[in-house]
Design a protein around this motif. Structure first.
Motif, PDB file in Angstrom:
ATOM      1  N   LYS A  45      -6.024  21.501 -20.038  1.00 20.92           N
ATOM      2  CA  LYS A  45      -6.257  22.465 -21.117  1.00 20.92           C
ATOM      3  C   LYS A  45      -6.520  21.762 -22.443  1.00 20.92           C
ATOM      4  CE  LYS A  45      -4.223  26.646 -23.154  1.00 20.92           C
ATOM      5  NZ  LYS A  45      -3.049  27.581 -23.129  1.00 20.92           N
ATOM      6  N   ALA A  46      -5.916  20.554 -22.613  1.00 21.52           N
ATOM      7  CA  ALA A  46      -6.098  19.786 -23.853  1.00 21.52           C
ATOM      8  C   ALA A  46      -7.327  18.877 -23.790  1.00 21.52           C
ATOM      9  CB  ALA A  46      -4.856  18.950 -24.134  1.00 21.52           C
ATOM     10  N   GLY A  47      -8.075  18.949 -22.685  1.00 21.57           N
ATOM     11  CA  GLY A  47      -9.314  18.177 -22.585  1.00 21.57           C
ATOM     12  C   GLY A  47      -9.164  16.804 -21.961  1.00 21.57           C
ATOM     13  N   GLY A  48      -8.029  16.550 -21.312  1.00 27.30           N
ATOM     14  CA  GLY A  48      -7.797  15.255 -20.682  1.00 27.30           C
ATOM     15  C   GLY A  48      -7.814  15.350 -19.164  1.00 27.30           C
ATOM     16  N   LYS A  49      -7.599  14.193 -18.541  1.00 28.57           N
ATOM     17  CA  LYS A  49      -7.521  14.101 -17.081  1.00 28.57           C
ATOM     18  C   LYS A  49      -6.123  13.615 -16.707  1.00 28.57           C
ATOM     19  CE  LYS A  49     -12.373  12.643 -16.734  1.00 28.57           C
ATOM     20  NZ  LYS A  49     -13.288  11.558 -16.239  1.00 28.57           N
ATOM     21  N   PHE A  50      -5.631  14.081 -15.562  1.00 32.60           N
ATOM     22  CA  PHE A  50      -4.301  13.667 -15.113  1.00 32.60           C
ATOM     23  C   PHE A  50      -4.301  13.487 -13.603  1.00 32.60           C
ATOM     24  CE2 PHE A  50      -0.041  14.423 -13.454  1.00 32.60           C
ATOM     25  CZ  PHE A  50       0.733  13.600 -14.269  1.00 32.60           C
ATOM     26  N   LEU A  51      -3.789  12.350 -13.151  1.00 35.41           N
ATOM     27  CA  LEU A  51      -3.570  12.095 -11.730  1.00 35.41           C
ATOM     28  C   LEU A  51      -2.114  11.719 -11.515  1.00 35.41           C
ATOM     29  CD1 LEU A  51      -6.628   9.821 -10.779  1.00 35.41           C
ATOM     30  CD2 LEU A  51      -6.412  12.290 -10.421  1.00 35.41           C
ATOM     31  N   ASP A  52      -1.485  12.314 -10.493  1.00 36.85           N
ATOM     32  CA  ASP A  52      -0.201  11.787 -10.030  1.00 36.85           C
ATOM     33  C   ASP A  52      -0.506  10.842  -8.873  1.00 36.85           C
ATOM     34  OD1 ASP A  52       0.551  13.789  -7.396  1.00 36.85           O
ATOM     35  OD2 ASP A  52      -0.648  14.731  -8.984  1.00 36.85           O
ATOM     36  N   ALA A  53      -0.080   9.605  -9.014  1.00 35.00           N
ATOM     37  CA  ALA A  53      -0.481   8.550  -8.075  1.00 35.00           C
ATOM     38  C   ALA A  53       0.748   7.761  -7.631  1.00 35.00           C
ATOM     39  CB  ALA A  53      -1.514   7.623  -8.721  1.00 35.00           C
ATOM     40  N   SER A  54       1.528   8.359  -6.759  1.00 29.28           N
ATOM     41  CA  SER A  54       2.744   7.706  -6.280  1.00 29.28           C
ATOM     42  C   SER A  54       2.392   6.460  -5.472  1.00 29.28           C
ATOM     43  CB  SER A  54       3.549   8.663  -5.401  1.00 29.28           C
ATOM     44  OG  SER A  54       4.040   9.740  -6.164  1.00 29.28           O
ATOM     45  N   LEU A  55       3.232   5.431  -5.619  1.00 27.70           N
ATOM     46  CA  LEU A  55       2.918   4.117  -5.045  1.00 27.70           C
ATOM     47  C   LEU A  55       3.727   3.825  -3.795  1.00 27.70           C
ATOM     48  CD1 LEU A  55       2.975   2.138  -8.399  1.00 27.70           C
ATOM     49  CD2 LEU A  55       0.929   2.771  -7.099  1.00 27.70           C
ATOM     50  N   THR A  56       3.128   3.055  -2.901  1.00 30.20           N
ATOM     51  CA  THR A  56       3.874   2.413  -1.830  1.00 30.20           C
ATOM     52  C   THR A  56       3.640   0.922  -1.957  1.00 30.20           C
ATOM     53  OG1 THR A  56       2.058   2.550  -0.217  1.00 30.20           O
ATOM     54  CG2 THR A  56       3.580   4.402  -0.305  1.00 30.20           C
ATOM     55  N   GLY A  57       4.689   0.163  -1.685  1.00 31.10           N
ATOM     56  CA  GLY A  57       4.610  -1.284  -1.860  1.00 31.10           C
ATOM     57  C   GLY A  57       5.868  -1.781  -2.536  1.00 31.10           C
ATOM     58  N   ASN A  58       5.823  -2.976  -3.061  1.00 31.34           N
ATOM     59  CA  ASN A  58       6.998  -3.577  -3.684  1.00 31.34           C
ATOM     60  C   ASN A  58       6.560  -4.373  -4.909  1.00 31.34           C
ATOM     61  OD1 ASN A  58       6.047  -6.157  -2.731  1.00 31.34           O
ATOM     62  ND2 ASN A  58       6.952  -5.702  -0.742  1.00 31.34           N
ATOM     63  N   PRO A  59       7.508  -4.880  -5.707  1.00 32.11           N
ATOM     64  CA  PRO A  59       7.140  -5.605  -6.923  1.00 32.11           C
ATOM     65  C   PRO A  59       6.225  -6.808  -6.679  1.00 32.11           C
ATOM     66  CG  PRO A  59       9.435  -4.975  -7.035  1.00 32.11           C
ATOM     67  CD  PRO A  59       8.978  -4.621  -5.646  1.00 32.11           C
ATOM     68  N   ALA A  60       6.414  -7.490  -5.564  1.00 29.35           N
ATOM     69  CA  ALA A  60       5.558  -8.645  -5.273  1.00 29.35           C
ATOM     70  C   ALA A  60       4.106  -8.207  -5.102  1.00 29.35           C
ATOM     71  CB  ALA A  60       6.050  -9.363  -4.018  1.00 29.35           C
ATOM     72  N   ARG A  61       3.901  -7.075  -4.446  1.00 27.60           N
ATOM     73  CA  ARG A  61       2.538  -6.567  -4.270  1.00 27.60           C
ATOM     74  C   ARG A  61       1.981  -6.013  -5.575  1.00 27.60           C
ATOM     75  NH1 ARG A  61       2.501  -2.724   0.850  1.00 27.60           N
ATOM     76  NH2 ARG A  61       0.436  -2.286  -0.009  1.00 27.60           N
ATOM     77  N   ALA A  62       2.863  -5.497  -6.429  1.00 23.81           N
ATOM     78  CA  ALA A  62       2.407  -5.024  -7.744  1.00 23.81           C
ATOM     79  C   ALA A  62       1.802  -6.165  -8.543  1.00 23.81           C
ATOM     80  CB  ALA A  62       3.577  -4.403  -8.505  1.00 23.81           C
ATOM     81  N   GLU A  63       2.392  -7.345  -8.446  1.00 19.26           N
ATOM     82  CA  GLU A  63       1.936  -8.492  -9.233  1.00 19.26           C
ATOM     83  C   GLU A  63       0.585  -9.015  -8.781  1.00 19.26           C
ATOM     84  OE1 GLU A  63       5.024 -11.396  -9.133  1.00 19.26           O
ATOM     85  OE2 GLU A  63       6.417 -10.182 -10.332  1.00 19.26           O
ATOM     86  N   ILE A  64       0.175  -8.704  -7.547  1.00 25.12           N
ATOM     87  CA  ILE A  64      -1.119  -9.196  -7.058  1.00 25.12           C
ATOM     88  C   ILE A  64      -2.116  -8.065  -6.829  1.00 25.12           C
ATOM     89  CG2 ILE A  64      -0.146 -11.294  -6.075  1.00 25.12           C
ATOM     90  CD1 ILE A  64      -0.224  -9.982  -3.320  1.00 25.12           C
ATOM     91  N   GLY A  65      -1.735  -6.853  -7.226  1.00 22.81           N
ATOM     92  CA  GLY A  65      -2.682  -5.749  -7.190  1.00 22.81           C
ATOM     93  C   GLY A  65      -2.993  -5.208  -5.818  1.00 22.81           C
ATOM     94  N   THR A  66      -2.017  -5.259  -4.886  1.00 23.77           N
ATOM     95  CA  THR A  66      -2.292  -4.797  -3.520  1.00 23.77           C
ATOM     96  C   THR A  66      -1.431  -3.597  -3.132  1.00 23.77           C
ATOM     97  OG1 THR A  66      -0.716  -6.405  -2.605  1.00 23.77           O
ATOM     98  CG2 THR A  66      -3.029  -7.086  -2.777  1.00 23.77           C
ATOM     99  N   LEU A  67      -1.042  -2.798  -4.108  1.00 21.25           N
ATOM    100  CA  LEU A  67      -0.294  -1.588  -3.818  1.00 21.25           C
ATOM    101  C   LEU A  67      -1.186  -0.529  -3.175  1.00 21.25           C
ATOM    102  CD1 LEU A  67       1.599  -1.401  -7.218  1.00 21.25           C
ATOM    103  CD2 LEU A  67       2.625  -1.991  -5.012  1.00 21.25           C
TER     104      LEU A  67
END
Length: 286
Positions: A106-128
């Motif tokens: 309604k305010a003119g923006g976009k919104f995605l809910d993007a729940s993650l699977t993976g762990n902190p190690a995968r977060a650091e290398i972009g493989t979530l």
């Protein structure tokens, strides 16, 4: 593409650092000053959330859940967000995410809910992996942003759907742990060989990845942290709330949740979720 990032915990911090390596410039914020200043070597560190709002074309959130996300959205919507996008990587209450998406649109923006699977190690290398809810058009247009931190995304449907599917996935995984935490000490009490139990189950259809990862922790009492118990409790409470809202029973959940609440009462909320086994061992073996 200017990325702003709020929430620099285990997952968010890893994602922010990975984005910084890819884009070279990202503005970040965490409510804890000591946490956010640790990122000064790689990121632009903001002292207020509003600085991140002003900077970002795409704002990413990585927070515990809806109680943390909703006030940030309120503050964001007090600014001009037309043309901006928000990707919420938190595991939040699906019906809350649906309402947020409506307000942002309604305010003119976009919104995605993007729940993650993976762990902190995968977060650091972009493989979530991310399970994403929102309009299909927004999902497709924001693929370049999603691909900064994921190797795979699943489009789950309209707003809130990403959180719904992730909660269902977490519900199954968390209750598996209840089963393992109960049966291993029961077999031990009756003189069974736990290694033989592990080998037999691991070679059967019940020897899923969750079993392979959690059972050794319970057998050795080495509960290395991969998912905090307080987050597991939060996810189960969200599923329970879905049942309350929809007036349906969630009987299996109630039994498992009780064990985690006992563990929390014993001060284990900041331990790994598998440490619920300590509660069952105390009950069964002592």
């Amino acid at each position: 593409m200017k990325i702003g990032f709020i929430g620099l915990g285990l997952m968010g911090g890893g994602m922010a650092r990975h984005i910084a390596q890819t884009l070279k410039t990202i503005k970040v914020y965490d409510i804890v000053p000591e946490v956010r200043h640790k990122f000064a070597d790689a990121c632009l560190v903001a002292d207020t959330m509003e600085e991140v709002f002003d900077y970002a074309e795409v704002l990413m959130l990585s927070l515990p859940g809806s109680p943390e996300v909703e006030p940030i959205i309120d503050r964001l919507l007090a600014t001009d967000i037309a043309g901006k996008a928000i990707i919420d990587f938190s595991t939040s209450y699906p019906k809350s995410s649906k309402k947020i998406a409506e307000r942002v649109a309604k305010a003119g923006g976009k919104f995605l809910d993007a729940s993650l699977t993976g762990n902190p190690a995968r977060a650091e290398i972009g493989t979530l992996h991310a399970v994403v809810g929102g309009s299909k058009a927004d999902y497709e247009s924001l693929q370049p942003a999603l691909q900064l931190v994921t190797e795979k995304t699943f489009y789950a449907g309209g707003p809130g759907s990403g959180n719904l599917i992730k909660l269902a996935t977490n519900y199954l995984a968390i209750l598996y742990i209840n089963l393992y935490a109960e049966i291993f000490p029961l077999v031990e009490k009756n003189g069974g060989d736990l290694q033989v139990l592990f080998d037999v189950v691991a070679s059967s259809v019940s020897g899923c990845g969750m079993f392979q990862r959690i059972a050794p922790k319970i057998m050795t009492d080495n509960y290395e942290v991969s998912f905090l118990m307080k987050h597991a409790i939060k996810d189960l409470m969200y599923v329970k709330q879905l049942g309350i809202d929809d007036k349906v029973p969630v009987m299996m959940l109630d039994s498992g949740l009780s064990q985690y609440l006992i563990a929390r009462s014993q001060g284990l909320q900041d331990k790994d979720v598998s440490e619920v086994a300590r509660v069952l061992k105390d009950l069964i073996l002592n």
